[in-house]
Design a protein around this motif. Structure first.
Motif, PDB file in Angstrom:
ATOM      1  N   PRO A   1       1.031  -1.475   0.245  1.00 59.31           N
ATOM      2  CA  PRO A   1      -0.234   0.116  -0.164  1.00 59.31           C
ATOM      3  C   PRO A   1       0.766   1.085  -0.090  1.00 59.31           C
ATOM      4  CG  PRO A   1      -0.376  -1.609   2.115  1.00 59.31           C
ATOM      5  CD  PRO A   1       0.346  -2.196   1.346  1.00 59.31           C
ATOM      6  N   LEU A   2       0.810   2.139  -0.283  1.00 59.57           N
ATOM      7  CA  LEU A   2       1.337   3.449  -1.054  1.00 59.57           C
ATOM      8  C   LEU A   2       0.745   4.270  -0.214  1.00 59.57           C
ATOM      9  CD1 LEU A   2       3.046   3.946  -4.346  1.00 59.57           C
ATOM     10  CD2 LEU A   2       3.986   3.011  -1.908  1.00 59.57           C
ATOM     11  N   ASP A   3       1.324   5.136   0.544  1.00 56.92           N
ATOM     12  CA  ASP A   3      -0.043   6.627   1.262  1.00 56.92           C
ATOM     13  C   ASP A   3       0.494   7.565   0.273  1.00 56.92           C
ATOM     14  OD1 ASP A   3      -1.286   8.227   2.966  1.00 56.92           O
ATOM     15  OD2 ASP A   3       0.779   8.405   4.512  1.00 56.92           O
ATOM     16  N   VAL A   4       0.036   7.587  -0.961  1.00 61.19           N
ATOM     17  CA  VAL A   4       0.385   8.853  -2.215  1.00 61.19           C
ATOM     18  C   VAL A   4      -1.206   9.726  -2.111  1.00 61.19           C
ATOM     19  CG1 VAL A   4       1.165   9.146  -4.153  1.00 61.19           C
ATOM     20  CG2 VAL A   4       2.308   7.910  -2.182  1.00 61.19           C
ATOM     21  N   PRO A   5      -1.917   9.909  -1.772  1.00 62.81           N
ATOM     22  CA  PRO A   5      -3.578  10.698  -2.807  1.00 62.81           C
ATOM     23  C   PRO A   5      -2.996  10.290  -3.966  1.00 62.81           C
ATOM     24  CG  PRO A   5      -2.342  12.207  -0.706  1.00 62.81           C
ATOM     25  CD  PRO A   5      -0.851  11.254  -1.128  1.00 62.81           C
ATOM     26  N   LEU A   6      -4.700  10.142  -5.223  1.00 62.11           N
ATOM     27  CA  LEU A   6      -4.152  10.340  -5.782  1.00 62.11           C
ATOM     28  C   LEU A   6      -5.061  12.232  -6.733  1.00 62.11           C
ATOM     29  CD1 LEU A   6      -4.751   7.270  -7.522  1.00 62.11           C
ATOM     30  CD2 LEU A   6      -2.550   8.090  -6.970  1.00 62.11           C
ATOM     31  N   ARG A   7      -4.597  12.347  -7.471  1.00 61.26           N
ATOM     32  CA  ARG A   7      -5.407  14.116  -7.526  1.00 61.26           C
ATOM     33  C   ARG A   7      -5.965  13.776  -9.331  1.00 61.26           C
ATOM     34  NH1 ARG A   7      -5.103  19.261  -6.227  1.00 61.26           N
ATOM     35  NH2 ARG A   7      -3.194  18.816  -5.070  1.00 61.26           N
TER      36      ARG A   7
ATOM     37  N   ARG B   1     -14.572   7.628  -8.475  1.00 65.33           N
ATOM     38  CA  ARG B   1     -14.352   8.706  -6.615  1.00 65.33           C
ATOM     39  C   ARG B   1     -13.485   9.604  -7.355  1.00 65.33           C
ATOM     40  NH1 ARG B   1     -11.948   5.934  -1.864  1.00 65.33           N
ATOM     41  NH2 ARG B   1     -11.505   8.742  -1.058  1.00 65.33           N
ATOM     42  N   LEU B   2     -12.733   9.536  -8.507  1.00 64.96           N
ATOM     43  CA  LEU B   2     -11.640  10.350  -9.532  1.00 64.96           C
ATOM     44  C   LEU B   2     -12.455  11.104 -10.475  1.00 64.96           C
ATOM     45  CD1 LEU B   2      -8.686   8.128  -9.641  1.00 64.96           C
ATOM     46  CD2 LEU B   2      -9.127  10.287  -8.052  1.00 64.96           C
ATOM     47  N   PHE B   3     -13.349  10.032 -11.080  1.00 66.17           N
ATOM     48  CA  PHE B   3     -14.114  10.958 -12.289  1.00 66.17           C
ATOM     49  C   PHE B   3     -15.432  11.298 -12.498  1.00 66.17           C
ATOM     50  CE2 PHE B   3      -9.936   8.916 -13.894  1.00 66.17           C
ATOM     51  CZ  PHE B   3      -9.374  10.216 -13.777  1.00 66.17           C
TER      52      PHE B   3
ATOM     53  N   ASP C   1       4.141   4.901 -16.727  1.00 65.70           N
ATOM     54  CA  ASP C   1       3.239   5.680 -16.485  1.00 65.70           C
ATOM     55  C   ASP C   1       2.028   5.330 -16.045  1.00 65.70           C
ATOM     56  OD1 ASP C   1       3.287   5.046 -18.820  1.00 65.70           O
ATOM     57  OD2 ASP C   1       2.645   6.414 -19.516  1.00 65.70           O
ATOM     58  N   GLY C   2       1.935   3.912 -15.937  1.00 67.50           N
ATOM     59  CA  GLY C   2       0.589   3.322 -15.969  1.00 67.50           C
ATOM     60  C   GLY C   2      -0.085   2.648 -15.086  1.00 67.50           C
ATOM     61  N   LEU C   3      -1.765   3.340 -14.712  1.00 65.55           N
ATOM     62  CA  LEU C   3      -2.377   2.996 -13.407  1.00 65.55           C
ATOM     63  C   LEU C   3      -3.489   1.958 -14.103  1.00 65.55           C
ATOM     64  CD1 LEU C   3      -3.568   4.260 -10.889  1.00 65.55           C
ATOM     65  CD2 LEU C   3      -4.432   5.714 -11.759  1.00 65.55           C
TER      66      LEU C   3
ATOM     67  N   THR D   1      -5.240  11.201 -17.176  1.00 64.04           N
ATOM     68  CA  THR D   1      -4.080  11.493 -16.506  1.00 64.04           C
ATOM     69  C   THR D   1      -4.279  11.772 -14.990  1.00 64.04           C
ATOM     70  OG1 THR D   1      -3.309  12.562 -19.312  1.00 64.04           O
ATOM     71  CG2 THR D   1      -2.050  13.489 -15.866  1.00 64.04           C
ATOM     72  N   VAL D   2      -3.959  11.159 -14.042  1.00 65.92           N
ATOM     73  CA  VAL D   2      -3.878  10.987 -12.443  1.00 65.92           C
ATOM     74  C   VAL D   2      -2.436  11.892 -12.165  1.00 65.92           C
ATOM     75  CG1 VAL D   2      -4.234   9.687 -10.389  1.00 65.92           C
ATOM     76  CG2 VAL D   2      -6.109  10.065 -12.757  1.00 65.92           C
ATOM     77  N   ARG D   3      -2.549  12.648 -11.342  1.00 66.42           N
ATOM     78  CA  ARG D   3      -2.140  13.025 -10.472  1.00 66.42           C
ATOM     79  C   ARG D   3      -1.462  12.336  -9.371  1.00 66.42           C
ATOM     80  NH1 ARG D   3       1.517  16.117 -13.148  1.00 66.42           N
ATOM     81  NH2 ARG D   3       3.279  15.585 -12.025  1.00 66.42           N
TER      82      ARG D   3
END
Length: 797
Positions: A98-104, A153-155, A142-144, A164-166
């Motif tokens: 698990p990564l504690d990195v939010p997605l934008r 939730r994102l879109f 750069d894959g997701l 594209t997500v950051r």
């Protein structure tokens, strides 16, 4: 049973709406509770069942014995993945970190569960893309890959593929849309990236630096778990981190124990693994005894509800004796009568099961919160059909006794009005069933009160300081970095904030363990738990030294550590070093150069189940801020959020009250208390129905005796005492059965605590008093009817 029998049963239910509502409502409550509890049981028993070949897919677990509180964790050295493949013992492998990195996405920042996996993850866990290419999503930097829930939730409702997500500074392209993983899976996620992803900062050093991550392996054909575990243990024993620890003072203090123990566990057995259940992450796992208790509880509630149906149906059957007698005189045979009464029972049970499914669906969110599990997958067509089939079986079993009474009725006595009472044996059976209802209600109720009281007491026990006006803020990096330093400096100047200090981990959290080896004056190596704090941490919490002095409170929270080796110990650490009293340790220099400034007051970092251990405080940067604010939480939150956005725009702020952090340690206990409380309420309601029916039958059976007593001068209180004696004896018998069981359960629960609330026997007395009150209210209507009974009408009947 044929359609005609069901039509007759339907007409009878419609003709007596009150009776139908009571019967169907009581059974519906039982079916709803049983369905929810069995849904939880199915969740546990089918853990990781969606993984293909789940007997061959194993997870590696590791225990580092150098920690102050070593426990098993699902984490292992990343290079073991490649070693397992090259050895031939595993045919596939993947990490799941698990990564504690939010997605934008656009301007929105979302904390999606993001997991780093290897390309083999899809095949090992049976994951196939609904849209796009999963191999490309996991194989390109750069894959997701997003699940349906993550994409929503994102879109929102818009298309996600190709967007594209950051992730912090990394730009990722959505290359696959996946189905949502099952709730009862060990790897849950809403977004996946590959192990070479630019979003994972450690992608180039995880192997060379022997980083750690959850590791899943698929056994090669013919290979056993023991063979793989032995190879992994050998590789771990010679790994560079293990060698470094073994040659350090920490390793030498292990007295021949391994630095790390390695084991492998089939994913199908993960949920019930006792090692994982006893770890810091034990809330995610369960025990077979708990699941068996849930299943037994579901069956018990359904049994209690069925008992009420049997009681109500029995009274109704006795009142239909004349109807039965006439039908027999008109040629109705015994099989026809039995079939008719069983059809009525099955129809009632099916209606109740349908209502119970609706009630369970409405209560599912609350129940999921109580057991802390995602159970939305239990409402499948197969499960609903199985519940209805179970309802039909319950109807047949519950209707057997009323059907037997019906076929045993004799036409002559029934038409004369003398056959409207059951046998003494049947009456005693129903009395015993009522005793069982009250025993269950009192046992569960007393236990719920004890668990709730202990939880309330523990959650409000002071950790050594007053937590009011203290806030806890987790930093994404250590407090000595420029962004963190600037945030701390600006927070300290905000009006209403009276101070900011740092610590390696907030009081009340147990996410990390810092082990420190100290050399005692006699040369012994002592292993203690370390806490890294800023110089003003003690002052911010209002703590004064028990002996000696603490760190200089004038130092700024962001100052560099002192060049000296000044340390502060708690009393347990001083005694562990061999000093006769903590006071004697003050001012001493230890063999490795540490200078003991003073003895700190006791601060309870763990909950009341864990005894206080030896702790050493050092001046080091930490990743948690302690903030003292005189403003309300809402005002303080807005002030901190404004500064947070300036310094960490790609991170989600996690600001909580210190009181909330302390109470969260007992969240599971609070859920258990609520679950037991609701179960006790259901049991009491069902017991009230049961004794209500029994009182109705008792008044009917004793009506001639009642009026004869009235004619001979008995007063109302004498009649009330006569009727109340029977029901109080039933409640008393239930207490003799249920309360000792409750006392045993309470003692076993409290045994886990080092500090207990003053409970005594008041929970048992309260459960008994509540049961008596419920029995009094349930029987009052028929008791009043008996007191008002006209002698002429009763004798004429």
């Amino acid at each position: 049973m044929n359609l005609r029998d069901f039509r007759i049963g339907w007409r009878l239910l419609v003709q007596q709406p009150v009776y139908s509502l009571v019967v169907i409502g009581g059974l519906a409550v039982g079916f709803a509770a049983c369905f929810l509890l069995f849904g939880y049981v199915a969740y546990c028993l089918n853990y990781n069942s969606a993984v293909p070949d789940h007997d061959r897919v194993v997870v590696v677990k590791q225990r580092i014995n150098g920690f102050p509180r070593p426990d098993w964790q699902l984490i292992a050295y990343v290079p073991l993945r490649d070693l397992a493949i090259t050895s031939g013992l595993a045919q596939a492998a993947t990490i799941a970190l698990p990564l504690d990195v939010p997605l934008r996405a656009d301007a929105d920042l979302q904390a999606l569960p993001l997991v780093v996996v290897d390309p083999a993850f899809g095949a090992m866990f049976g994951v196939r893309a609904l849209e796009g290419d999963l191999a490309a999503a996991l194989g390109r930097p750069d894959g997701l890959a997003l699940t349906r829930a993550g994409a929503a939730r994102l879109f929102g409702a818009g298309p996600a593929l190709g967007r594209t997500v950051r992730a912090a500074d990394a730009a990722l392209l959505v290359r696959a849309i996946l189905p949502d993983p099952p709730a009862n899976a060990s790897v849950t996620y809403e977004a996946l990236v590959g192990s070479g992803s630019s979003a994972w900062a450690e992608r180039t050093t995880a192997v060379s630096d022997w980083g750690r991550a959850p590791l899943y392996l698929k056994l090669a054909p013919g290979v056993s778990s023991a063979q793989l575990a032995a190879m992994l243990q050998q590789a771990t024993d010679v790994a560079p981190p293990t060698v470094r620890i073994r040659n350090s003072t920490v390793g030498k203090a292990l007295n021949g124990m391994k630095v790390s123990d390695i084991s492998v566990l089939p994913v199908r057995d993960m949920y019930f693994d006792p090692d994982l259940a006893a770890s810091r992450t034990g809330a995610r796992y369960g025990q077979r005894s708990t699941v068996a208790g849930m299943a037994a509880g579901g069956l018990l509630i359904l049994l209690l509800a069925s008992i009420n149906y049997v009681n109500l149906a029995t009274v109704r059957t006795l009142r239909r004796q004349r109807e039965i007698g006439i039908r027999k005189l008109l040629g109705a045979r015994t099989p026809q009568l039995i079939r008719q009464f069983l059809s009525e029972a099955v129809l009632t049970a099916l209606l109740a099961a349908s209502a119970g499914l609706l009630l369970a669906w409405l209560l599912l969110p609350m129940f999921s919160d109580l057991v802390n599990r995602r159970l939305e997958g239990v409402f499948t067509p197969a499960n609903c059909l199985l519940a209805l089939a179970g309802g039909a079986v319950v109807g047949v079993l519950a209707g057997a006794y009323p059907a037997w009474l019906a076929q045993a009725a004799l036409p002559g006595p029934a038409l004369a009005g003398r056959g409207n009472s059951e046998t003494i044996g049947g009456l005693w059976v129903r009395r015993l069933l009522t005793v069982l209802q009250f025993a269950s209600a009192m046992a569960i109720g007393a236990t719920a009160l004890a668990v709730g009281w202990q939880t309330w007491y523990a959650s409000r026990a002071l950790p050594g300081f007053d937590p009011r006006q203290l806030l806890v803020l987790a930093l994404p990096e250590n407090s000595d970095t420029p962004a963190a330093k600037s945030l701390i400096e600006q927070l300290a100047r905000v009006p209403g904030i009276d101070g900011v200090a740092t610590i390696s981990e907030a009081v009340g959290r147990d996410r990390m363990k810092l082990v420190t080896m100290m050399v005692a004056p006699d040369g012994r190596d002592i292993r203690v738990e370390g806490k890294f704090i800023s110089p003003n941490w003690f002052a911010l919490h209002g703590l004064a030294a028990l002996h000696g002095q603490l760190f200089d409170p004038q130092r700024a929270a962001s100052s560099t550590p002192s060049p000296s080796d000044d340390v502060v110990l708690n009393a347990a650490a001083a005694l562990a070093l061999g000093y006769a009293t903590p006071e004697q340790a003050v001012g001493k220099n230890l063999p490795r150069g540490e200078h003991i400034l003073g003895i700190s007051p006791e601060v309870r970092f763990q909950d009341l189940r864990a005894p206080a251990g030896a702790i050493i405080y050092r001046l080091r940067p930490g990743r948690t801020l302690a903030i003292r604010s005189s403003d309300s939480f809402a005002v303080a939150y807005d002030q901190v959020a404004l500064l947070w956005q300036r310094h960490f725009p790609n991170q989600i702020m996690d600001l909580q009250r210190q009181e909330t952090v302390l109470a969260d340690r007992y969240a599971d206990d609070a859920r258990v208390a609520r679950l037991l409380g609701y179960t006790s309420a259901v049991a009491l309601i069902l017991a009230a129905f049961g004794i209500y029916v029994l009182s109705a039958y008792s008044v009917q059976r004793h009506r001639r005796q009642i009026v004869l007593r009235k004619l001979y001068g008995a007063r109302r209180r004498h009649i009330a005492v006569m009727l109340g004696r029977e029901f109080s004896l039933l409640v008393g018998a239930g207490a003799l059965v249920g309360l000792p069981l409750a006392a045993l359960a309470i003692q076993r629960y409290l045994a886990a605590y080092t500090e207990r609330a003053p409970i005594g026997a008041w929970t048992l007395a309260a459960a008994l008093a509540l049961a008596l009150l419920v029995a009094l209210l349930a029987t009052s209507r028929h008791t009043l009817a008996a007191l008002r009974m006209a002698p002429v009408a009763a004798l004429r009947d």
